[in-house]
Design a protein around this motif. Sequence first.
Motif, short mmCIF file in Angstrom:
data_model
loop_
_atom_site.label_atom_id
_atom_site.label_comp_id
_atom_site.label_asym_id
_atom_site.label_seq_id
_atom_site.Cartn_x
_atom_site.Cartn_y
_atom_site.Cartn_z
N HIS A 156 0.83 -1.20 0.00
CA HIS A 156 0.00 0.00 0.00
C HIS A 156 0.87 1.25 0.00
N ASN A 206 2.29 1.82 -3.50
CA ASN A 206 1.27 2.40 -4.36
C ASN A 206 1.07 3.88 -4.06
N SER A 207 1.13 4.22 -2.78
CA SER A 207 0.97 5.61 -2.38
C SER A 207 2.08 6.48 -2.95
N GLY A 253 1.44 6.97 -6.61
CA GLY A 253 0.33 7.92 -6.74
C GLY A 253 0.78 9.35 -6.48
N VAL A 287 -4.67 7.22 -11.23
CA VAL A 287 -5.74 6.23 -11.12
C VAL A 287 -5.16 4.81 -11.13
N GLY A 288 -4.17 4.57 -12.01
CA GLY A 288 -3.55 3.25 -12.09
C GLY A 288 -2.87 2.86 -10.79
N CYS A 310 -3.56 4.14 -7.66
CA CYS A 310 -4.54 4.03 -6.56
C CYS A 310 -5.34 2.74 -6.64
N PHE A 311 -5.70 2.33 -7.87
CA PHE A 311 -6.53 1.14 -8.04
C PHE A 311 -5.74 -0.07 -8.51
N ARG A 312 -4.40 0.08 -8.51
CA ARG A 312 -3.50 -1.02 -8.85
C ARG A 312 -3.82 -1.62 -10.23
N VAL A 313 -4.03 -0.71 -11.20
CA VAL A 313 -4.26 -1.14 -12.58
C VAL A 313 -2.90 -1.14 -13.29
N THR A 314 -2.25 -2.30 -13.29
CA THR A 314 -0.88 -2.39 -13.80
C THR A 314 -0.78 -1.99 -15.27
#
Length: 281
Positions: free
Chosen positions: A3, A6-7, A10, A62-63, A65-69
Amino acid sequence: MNHASNSIVGLINFLSFLLSIPILGAGIWLATRSSGDCLRFLQWPVIIIGAAIMLLSLAGFVGACFRVTSLMWLYLFFMFLLLVAYLVFIIFAFAVTGKGHGHPVSGAAFEEYKLTDFSTWMQHRVRSSGSWYNIRSCVRDAGVCRKLGQKSAYQNAAGFYQDHLTPIQSGCCKPPIPCGYSYVNATFWSGTISYADSDCSKWSDDQSQLCYDCDSCKAGVLENLKHDWHKVSVLNIVIFILLVVVYVVGCGAFRNNLRRDNYESHGEATMTKSQPSRLHF
């Protein structure tokens, strides 16, 4: 930890988004200048690049935050292409606006400009009759020369020569000094036609003509454009360097994120194999 990674990605994209704002602002400033700047073309690449960075940063945010690789891969790929395009544009703009300078006039505070001093690419922007007709109309309608004439109505020659004229005022509102005309006011000059300069025969006391067809006027327009571009060039370079730093950090964070995902996936698979079911048949 995942997490947190990812932060970071982001946050990096959010910083890219913030950096796109001054790029857009610089392009809009170039596009909305109203002091007789009638030749505008460098602002559009700046605006397009700024808008593209803003949209790509939102996609990367967006990728992350929502883990869209897949979205993150697209972000990194297109952001790289955009940074290359940005660098090419900065180098190109410096190359075409790097030439051209003012020539001192003896006893005067202002300078005069020659069209041949500027780059061939810049000259082409004002030499074609079609494009110059529109630029000429814009300069005339902006009232730059009218305002100069009103200002100098009660000014003698000595006072006029000490004025710091803008490039457009110097090139479009008066004849070149080597022509030898006598000063009446800033936009009225008396005397016979001299051929000391090719622009001498193009000068007219007609307030709708003046020196709008002179090469010196075209040079003044180009000098104004060059001056405006150099104002934002330092900002462009600083923003580009910051974007590169942000991009490199973002690539590192994204790579670590992928490694952590692969490690966790491998770890889960190993634990599953090391703890087989206790039910035997």
